[in-house]
Scaffold this motif. Structure first.
Motif, PDB file in Angstrom:
ATOM      1  N   SER A 173     -50.128   5.941  21.617  1.00  0.00           N
ATOM      2  CA  SER A 173     -51.088   5.335  20.677  1.00  0.00           C
ATOM      3  C   SER A 173     -52.215   6.316  20.388  1.00  0.00           C
ATOM      4  O   SER A 173     -52.621   6.504  19.233  1.00  0.00           O
ATOM      5  N   TYR A 174     -52.707   6.954  21.429  1.00  0.00           N
ATOM      6  CA  TYR A 174     -53.795   7.932  21.244  1.00  0.00           C
ATOM      7  C   TYR A 174     -53.347   9.063  20.308  1.00  0.00           C
ATOM      8  O   TYR A 174     -54.058   9.420  19.357  1.00  0.00           O
ATOM      9  N   ALA A 175     -52.176   9.604  20.578  1.00  0.00           N
ATOM     10  CA  ALA A 175     -51.704  10.746  19.777  1.00  0.00           C
ATOM     11  C   ALA A 175     -51.507  10.334  18.314  1.00  0.00           C
ATOM     12  O   ALA A 175     -51.841  11.094  17.395  1.00  0.00           O
ATOM     13  N   ILE A 176     -50.984   9.131  18.092  1.00  0.00           N
ATOM     14  CA  ILE A 176     -50.784   8.663  16.709  1.00  0.00           C
ATOM     15  C   ILE A 176     -52.137   8.477  16.027  1.00  0.00           C
ATOM     16  O   ILE A 176     -52.368   8.953  14.909  1.00  0.00           O
ATOM     17  N   LEU A 177     -53.036   7.790  16.711  1.00  0.00           N
ATOM     18  CA  LEU A 177     -54.339   7.490  16.086  1.00  0.00           C
ATOM     19  C   LEU A 177     -55.146   8.766  15.851  1.00  0.00           C
ATOM     20  O   LEU A 177     -55.837   8.906  14.838  1.00  0.00           O
ATOM     21  N   ARG A 178     -55.032   9.698  16.776  1.00  0.00           N
ATOM     22  CA  ARG A 178     -55.782  10.955  16.638  1.00  0.00           C
ATOM     23  C   ARG A 178     -55.363  11.653  15.347  1.00  0.00           C
ATOM     24  O   ARG A 178     -56.207  12.144  14.597  1.00  0.00           O
ATOM     25  N   HIS A 179     -54.051  11.647  15.097  1.00  0.00           N
ATOM     26  CA  HIS A 179     -53.570  12.306  13.881  1.00  0.00           C
ATOM     27  C   HIS A 179     -53.842  11.439  12.646  1.00  0.00           C
ATOM     28  O   HIS A 179     -54.322  11.935  11.618  1.00  0.00           O
ATOM     29  N   PHE A 180     -53.583  10.148  12.766  1.00  0.00           N
ATOM     30  CA  PHE A 180     -53.770   9.244  11.613  1.00  0.00           C
ATOM     31  C   PHE A 180     -55.222   9.260  11.128  1.00  0.00           C
ATOM     32  O   PHE A 180     -55.497   9.341   9.938  1.00  0.00           O
ATOM     33  N   ARG A 181     -56.175   9.181  12.079  1.00  0.00           N
ATOM     34  CA  ARG A 181     -57.592   9.155  11.701  1.00  0.00           C
ATOM     35  C   ARG A 181     -58.173  10.556  11.508  1.00  0.00           C
ATOM     36  O   ARG A 181     -59.358  10.726  11.306  1.00  0.00           O
ATOM     37  N   ARG A 182     -57.293  11.559  11.608  1.00  0.00           N
ATOM     38  CA  ARG A 182     -57.631  12.968  11.327  1.00  0.00           C
ATOM     39  C   ARG A 182     -58.642  13.550  12.305  1.00  0.00           C
ATOM     40  O   ARG A 182     -59.390  14.454  11.969  1.00  0.00           O
ATOM     41  N   PHE A 183     -58.658  13.026  13.518  1.00  0.00           N
ATOM     42  CA  PHE A 183     -59.544  13.614  14.531  1.00  0.00           C
ATOM     43  C   PHE A 183     -59.119  15.047  14.844  1.00  0.00           C
ATOM     44  O   PHE A 183     -59.955  15.869  15.243  1.00  0.00           O
ATOM     45  N   ASP A 184     -57.805  15.356  14.694  1.00  0.00           N
ATOM     46  CA  ASP A 184     -57.381  16.750  14.908  1.00  0.00           C
ATOM     47  C   ASP A 184     -58.034  17.672  13.881  1.00  0.00           C
ATOM     48  O   ASP A 184     -58.533  18.746  14.210  1.00  0.00           O
ATOM     49  N   ASP A 185     -58.096  17.207  12.625  1.00  0.00           N
ATOM     50  CA  ASP A 185     -58.756  18.023  11.585  1.00  0.00           C
ATOM     51  C   ASP A 185     -60.268  18.090  11.812  1.00  0.00           C
ATOM     52  O   ASP A 185     -60.890  19.132  11.617  1.00  0.00           O
ATOM     53  N   TYR A 186     -60.867  16.959  12.211  1.00  0.00           N
ATOM     54  CA  TYR A 186     -62.316  16.969  12.461  1.00  0.00           C
ATOM     55  C   TYR A 186     -62.660  17.901  13.630  1.00  0.00           C
ATOM     56  O   TYR A 186     -63.707  18.552  13.624  1.00  0.00           O
ATOM     57  N   GLU A 187     -61.749  17.958  14.620  1.00  0.00           N
ATOM     58  CA  GLU A 187     -61.995  18.848  15.753  1.00  0.00           C
ATOM     59  C   GLU A 187     -61.995  20.304  15.275  1.00  0.00           C
ATOM     60  O   GLU A 187     -62.851  21.102  15.677  1.00  0.00           O
ATOM     61  N   ALA A 188     -61.054  20.631  14.378  1.00  0.00           N
ATOM     62  CA  ALA A 188     -60.991  22.000  13.830  1.00  0.00           C
ATOM     63  C   ALA A 188     -62.252  22.286  13.012  1.00  0.00           C
ATOM     64  O   ALA A 188     -62.839  23.367  13.114  1.00  0.00           O
ATOM     65  N   GLN A 189     -62.680  21.305  12.217  1.00  0.00           N
ATOM     66  CA  GLN A 189     -63.906  21.493  11.420  1.00  0.00           C
ATOM     67  C   GLN A 189     -65.128  21.660  12.330  1.00  0.00           C
ATOM     68  O   GLN A 189     -65.988  22.485  12.087  1.00  0.00           O
ATOM     69  N   ARG A 190     -65.165  20.842  13.378  1.00  0.00           N
ATOM     70  CA  ARG A 190     -66.313  20.870  14.272  1.00  0.00           C
ATOM     71  C   ARG A 190     -66.466  22.247  14.938  1.00  0.00           C
ATOM     72  O   ARG A 190     -67.570  22.731  15.144  1.00  0.00           O
TER      73      ARG A 190
ATOM     74  N   VAL B  73     -66.011  25.074  13.695  1.00  0.00           N
ATOM     75  CA  VAL B  73     -66.671  26.054  12.814  1.00  0.00           C
ATOM     76  C   VAL B  73     -67.860  25.428  12.074  1.00  0.00           C
ATOM     77  O   VAL B  73     -68.319  25.942  11.053  1.00  0.00           O
ATOM     78  N   GLY B  74     -68.314  24.284  12.579  1.00  0.00           N
ATOM     79  CA  GLY B  74     -69.549  23.691  12.060  1.00  0.00           C
ATOM     80  C   GLY B  74     -69.428  23.125  10.646  1.00  0.00           C
ATOM     81  O   GLY B  74     -70.368  23.238   9.858  1.00  0.00           O
ATOM     82  N   ILE B  75     -68.303  22.544  10.321  1.00  0.00           N
ATOM     83  CA  ILE B  75     -68.142  21.956   8.972  1.00  0.00           C
ATOM     84  C   ILE B  75     -68.313  20.445   9.054  1.00  0.00           C
ATOM     85  O   ILE B  75     -67.653  19.769   9.847  1.00  0.00           O
ATOM     86  N   TRP B  76     -69.165  19.893   8.198  1.00  0.00           N
ATOM     87  CA  TRP B  76     -69.367  18.434   8.051  1.00  0.00           C
ATOM     88  C   TRP B  76     -68.728  18.044   6.739  1.00  0.00           C
ATOM     89  O   TRP B  76     -69.257  18.315   5.671  1.00  0.00           O
ATOM     90  N   ARG B  77     -67.496  17.498   6.821  1.00  0.00           N
ATOM     91  CA  ARG B  77     -66.822  17.140   5.571  1.00  0.00           C
ATOM     92  C   ARG B  77     -65.905  15.939   5.808  1.00  0.00           C
ATOM     93  O   ARG B  77     -64.895  16.054   6.506  1.00  0.00           O
ATOM     94  N   PRO B  78     -66.261  14.770   5.228  1.00  0.00           N
ATOM     95  CA  PRO B  78     -65.338  13.625   5.354  1.00  0.00           C
ATOM     96  C   PRO B  78     -64.012  13.964   4.666  1.00  0.00           C
ATOM     97  O   PRO B  78     -64.010  14.588   3.605  1.00  0.00           O
ATOM     98  N   LEU B  79     -62.915  13.584   5.311  1.00  0.00           N
ATOM     99  CA  LEU B  79     -61.590  13.917   4.761  1.00  0.00           C
ATOM    100  C   LEU B  79     -60.917  12.657   4.234  1.00  0.00           C
ATOM    101  O   LEU B  79     -61.171  11.558   4.730  1.00  0.00           O
ATOM    102  N   ARG B  80     -60.045  12.840   3.262  1.00  0.00           N
ATOM    103  CA  ARG B  80     -59.277  11.723   2.704  1.00  0.00           C
ATOM    104  C   ARG B  80     -58.383  11.132   3.791  1.00  0.00           C
ATOM    105  O   ARG B  80     -57.613  11.884   4.414  1.00  0.00           O
ATOM    106  N   PRO B  81     -58.469   9.840   4.059  1.00  0.00           N
ATOM    107  CA  PRO B  81     -57.618   9.282   5.133  1.00  0.00           C
ATOM    108  C   PRO B  81     -56.138   9.265   4.737  1.00  0.00           C
ATOM    109  O   PRO B  81     -55.805   9.306   3.562  1.00  0.00           O
ATOM    110  N   HIS B  82     -55.282   9.214   5.743  1.00  0.00           N
ATOM    111  CA  HIS B  82     -53.845   9.027   5.468  1.00  0.00           C
ATOM    112  C   HIS B  82     -53.621   7.612   4.948  1.00  0.00           C
ATOM    113  O   HIS B  82     -54.395   6.694   5.265  1.00  0.00           O
TER     114      HIS B  82
END
Ligand code: NAP
Ligand code: GLV
Length: 313
Positions: A105-122, A124-133
């Motif tokens: 459940s964690y792995a699915i939600l992490r990807h679905f809610r784009r926490f993996d992308d937010y972690e990558a943005q974080r 390099v200091g990027i604040w950018r809301p992303l389009r949800p799946h």
């Protein structure tokens, strides 16, 4: 009653104490390499994880071998060295199913809610809301609908993802589409946006997650493997992530464990790695389950969880 215990992954003392407490009539001993033959250490029951062939040899009165895990690939690899006609009994949930449900459940939600992308943005200091799946197209497909796969399905259902599952024999599970057998595998794959592998490792399922299969997933699909590393053709997976056919993967299991420091998976930021911890063997639950089964066998009663050696699980 004589019980022999062996596990390279666990300190034996608490297991010996726990087994002796629930089975006071038993003499529980640890088996170690070079300790002696079955004449010296006879066993009615063996409780073991990844036992060497020498441990299993020659016990004339052996009644059952209890595998300290759900997966029996390591013990079945012993082949002809296994005592014939002695039941091999796997752990049947024993607290693992809910852990699997949490992990997946964690792995699915992490990807679905784009926490993996937010972690990558974080990083390099990027604040950018992303389009949800889009949830309607975010179909979760589960390979394996046994003890652990069906519990994962139940957990994932709560979040309202379209859900499908694949098994050898046909299942009829609520609120999901069930597929069975090789002939239905392609249909199962074609809209699985997340693929969860929780199959046992057998001759049929080794390297099942190869290029030819993973290419059938929709572009941008995500893989979660919590079963065994040998299900995955590792270079195929890496190539499909690099070519962006797959968005990434969460992997708990690997061909070589521990994953070697020079392994290319470590360098791929779209692969999340955990050290084979998706569902740990819990001592108390496992001891309770094994003791109940030993008591049932002693009474001549049937037990569940006996491995079908011809199927390999
Ligand atoms: P299980 O109850 O035996 O279920 C296995 C499922 O896989 C069943 O639904 C079975 O189909 C299906 N299956 C087997 N071979 C198949 C094939 N050739 N084609 C299609 N479906 C097939 O096993 P489990 O308790 O859920 O455990 C699954 C695996 O998880 C274990 O074997 C182990 O390797 C792994 N595991 C990993 C961890 C970890 O921490 N990462 C922890 C525990 C277990 P049928 O229902 O038709 O038989
Ligand atoms: C762990 O991987 C198990 O098979 O129980």
């Amino acid at each position: 009653m004589q019980i022999l215990f062996y596990s390279p992954d666990n300190k034996p003392e608490p297991w010996l104490a726990g087994l002796s407490q629930v089975l006071p009539q038993a003499r529980v001993q640890v088996w170690q390499h070079g300790m002696g033959t079955a004449d010296v250490l006879p066993a009615d029951y063996i409780v073991a994880w990844k036992p060497p062939a020498a441990m299993l040899a020659g016990h004339a009165g052996l009644k059952a071998v209890f595998n300290l895990g759900a997966g029996v690939d390591a013990i079945l690899q012993l082949g002809a060295a296994l005592p014939p006609n002695v039941p091999i009994v796997r752990l049947d949930d024993a607290g693992m199913a809910v852990q699997m449900a949490e992990y997946v459940s964690y792995a699915i939600l992490r990807h679905f809610r784009r926490f993996d992308d937010y972690e990558a943005q974080r990083r390099v200091g990027i604040w950018r809301p992303l389009r949800p799946h889009d949830k309607h197209n975010f179909t979760v497909g589960i390979l394996g609908l046994g003890v652990l796969g069906s519990r994962i399905a139940r957990a994932v259902q709560h979040f309202g993802f379209p859900l499908r599952g694949w098994s050898r024999s046909r299942k009829d599970l609520p609120d999901m589409t069930c597929f069975a057998g090789e002939e239905e595998l392609d249909d199962f794959l074609q809209s699985s946006q997340v693929l969860v592998c929780i199959l046992p490792l057998t001759a049929e399922t080794t390297q099942i997650l190869s290029r030819s299969m993973l290419e059938k997933l929709p572009k941008g699909a995500y893989l979660i493997n919590v079963a065994r590393g040998a299900h995955v053709a590792e270079s195929d997976l890496l190539a499909l992530i690099k070519s962006e056919h797959l968005a990434g993967a969460t992997l708990d299991v690997f061909r070589t464990e521990a994953l070697p420091p020079q392994h290319p998976f470590w360098q791929e930021p779209r692969i999340d790695i955990t050290p084979h911890i998706a569902a740990l063997t819990l001592r108390e639950e496992s001891i309770r389950q094994i003791a109940e089964k030993i008591q049932a066998l002693e009474q001549g009663e049937p037990i569940v969880g006996i491995v079908d050696r011809s199927k390999g699980y």
